[in-house]
Scaffold this active site. Structure first.
Site, PDB file in Angstrom:
ATOM      1  N   LYS A  57       0.836  -1.186   0.146  1.00  0.00           N
ATOM      2  CA  LYS A  57      -0.107  -0.039  -0.007  1.00  0.00           C
ATOM      3  C   LYS A  57       0.800   1.119  -0.079  1.00  0.00           C
ATOM      4  O   LYS A  57       0.466   2.183  -0.270  1.00  0.00           O
ATOM      5  CB  LYS A  57      -0.972   0.042   1.315  1.00  0.00           C
ATOM      6  CG  LYS A  57      -2.135  -0.966   1.206  1.00  0.00           C
ATOM      7  CD  LYS A  57      -3.013  -0.385   0.158  1.00  0.00           C
ATOM      8  CE  LYS A  57      -4.516  -1.558   0.299  1.00  0.00           C
ATOM      9  NZ  LYS A  57      -5.471  -0.905  -0.636  1.00  0.00           N
ATOM     10  N   SER A 310       1.020  -9.590  -0.239  1.00  0.00           N
ATOM     11  CA  SER A 310       0.646  -8.168  -0.076  1.00  0.00           C
ATOM     12  C   SER A 310       0.816  -7.593   0.977  1.00  0.00           C
ATOM     13  O   SER A 310       0.934  -6.215   1.285  1.00  0.00           O
ATOM     14  CB  SER A 310      -0.863  -7.812  -0.526  1.00  0.00           C
ATOM     15  OG  SER A 310      -1.695  -8.665   0.242  1.00  0.00           O
TER      16      SER A 310
END
Length: 512
Positions: A57, A310
């Site tokens: 992110k 992720s």
């Protein structure tokens, strides 16, 4: 709100020129040799947990903040996030000396809240989901003039996250499949739009958690559609509605979207640890869970597969749940409810029926004088086909059995509640045991213990430790207690009497 639609070529340019490396790093594409050998494919893991905030992110957040005007930076920014986007915005804002307010759901793991505060941002906890937090963030943006930094539905954010694909293709040009986790769709959109322009033959597969499949429902309805509710186990992808721009790109450029269960995600967390020693958060292991499921469903062999890890901002306490469920997710453990005769030696006879398979769990409490219902976990190296063969064999030998491996209530609750008080007075003594844990350990324990005394309570759970632990109750007439203790001394097991333990007296002992 999403910006005006950009062409694929414009996205390609944005991704190539994204100035994210002032904050982000190029992460490794690490081989997963053990899993690859098991699947018959080369399996590569894109280690986005290696970013400073342990998540991809940071890429999108930094790219968005870098695109702001001097005036926007001076007014400050606000973002809503379940955690990883929050840390990305907080770190980016700190690097650029921008005031940041982060709105997080009250369900966000403490590790993420603490990390955001440590980076210098103001944290506001609102609502039980990302969508409720998002509404509050929009209100703050309107009231204070902050610039809203979306977690996914924004061209700059998508481009920043798309830099993962740029690195992937630079690190391995022969990828046949890329598996990408899908929450709001920013990473999937950025990766797909980039890959499909440069290597259209490489398949890009989106992976969603079955209880948060907002892209799947959008594809079915033809537009972003809100889910009634989302599961919170994989909190990083717990999004009710996919973004408008991310949906447009995913619909156009993703080859396929698949869903995986919570148990499959837990199994993928275990796979990542065993191959890399990294501990992924549930949403971080989502893409690998999809890679495994897709590879098996399509019988892929000799392919080069990549999955994106992720994020690794895991709440440590959730690992208890992951550990409990991972073998079910791998279809390496079956859970059965079996009825056996209530008589001496019945346990041992049943264990022998299992043909040397490892017992992972055994729960029993005396109920009546004729039969007993037991809750048993069995390791099944051959998967559920082997489990079906086992249940058929048990039925043929006169053991009523039900496969409850897919029974969520049984796995979440009943396994911990098997027991209670006997319906009649028993001359019962309770003992805890320890014995060296090895294949066949439970069978050896029962054989050594013999069938001299009736077992009235039994609990065993194999946690993979060096010692197996058993809690067992025995019906011991007063005159036989001394003989029983002498027998235990000869056996050599580490044993402790628990009859006076208040937990036993409160919940398990007969009360007249």
């Amino acid at each position: 709100m999403a910006q005006a639609e950009l062409s694929a070529a414009e996205y390609l340019k944005k991704i190539l020129l994204a100035p994210i490396y002032d904050a982000a790093v190029v992460t490794r594409l690490q081989p997963m040799k053990k899993l690859g050998q098991r699947l018959g494919n080369q399996v590569l893991l894109k280690r986005e947990d290696e970013q400073a905030v342990h998540s991809f992110k940071l890429r999108g957040a930094y790219n968005k903040l870098a695109s702001l005007s001097a005036e926007q930076k001076a007014r400050g920014v606000v973002a809503a996030s379940a955690g990883n986007h929050a840390q990305g915005v907080a770190m980016s804002a700190a690097k650029m000396d921008i005031k940041a307010t982060i709105v997080m759901p009250t369900t966000t793991p403490d590790i993420k809240v603490t990390s955001v505060r440590a980076l210098g941002s103001n944290v506001v906890l609102v609502g039980n989901s990302f969508d409720e937090a998002s509404q509050h963030a929009k209100m703050l943006a309107t009231e204070h003039g902050y610039t809203l930094i979306p977690p996914f539905d924004d061209a700059e954010v998508i481009a920043g996250q798309g830099t993962v694909a740029k690195e992937l293709l630079q690190q391995e040009s022969q990828l046949s499949h890329i598996f990408v986790p899908v929450g709001g769709g920013g990473l999937a959109a950025g990766v797909a739009v980039y890959v499909k322009q440069l290597m259209p033959e490489t398949k890009v597969i989106g992976v969603e958690s079955a209880d948060s499949a907002c892209l799947k429902i959008a594809l079915e309805t033809g537009q972003p559609t809100a889910l009634e509710k989302v599961g919170l186990f994989a909190d990083g992808v717990a999004v009710k509605t996919i973004g408008t721009e991310t949906f447009r790109l995913c619909q156009q450029y993703l080859d396929e979207v698949i869903t995986v269960s919570t148990d499959e995600i837990c199994a993928a967390v275990k796979d990542i640890f065993e191959d890399t020693r990294a501990i992924s958060e549930p949403s971080g292991a989502l893409a690998l869970a999809g890679l495994k499921a897709y590879s098996q469903q399509h019988e892929l062999q000799g392919q080069c597969l990549a999955a994106i890890l992720s994020g690794a901002n895991v709440n440590f306490h959730s690992l208890r749940y992951v550990s409990e469920r991972c073998e079910l997710g791998e279809q390496k453990e079956g859970v059965l409810a079996v009825t056996i005769p209530e008589k001496k030696g019945a346990f041992l006879n049943f264990i022998n029926m299992l043909g040397g398979r490892s017992i992972t769990e055994f729960n029993y409490r005396y109920a009546n004088d004729s039969q007993a219902n037991i809750f048993v976990g069995v390791r099944i190296p051959g998967g559920f086909d082997e489990l079906h063969q086992l249940t058929d064999a048990l039925m043929n030998d006169g053991y009523p059995v039900q496969d409850i491996s897919d029974n969520e209530m049984a796995k979440l609750h009943v396994r911990y509640m098997v027991g209670g008080r006997p319906h009649k007075v028993l001359q019962e003594c309770l003992f805890s045991f320890e014995f060296p844990e090895q294949p066949g350990a439970l069978s050896k324990f029962l054989q050594t213990l013999g069938t001299r005394w009736n077992i009235t309570l039994f609990h065993y759970r194999n946690h993979g430790a060096a010692y197996g632990r058993v809690l067992a109750g025995f019906e011991l007439p007063a005159g036989e207690k001394q003989e029983f203790n002498q027998y235990l001394d000869r056996l050599g097991f580490a044993a402790k009497e628990e009859t006076d333990n208040p937990a036993y007296q409160l919940f398990l002992a007969h009360k007249g």
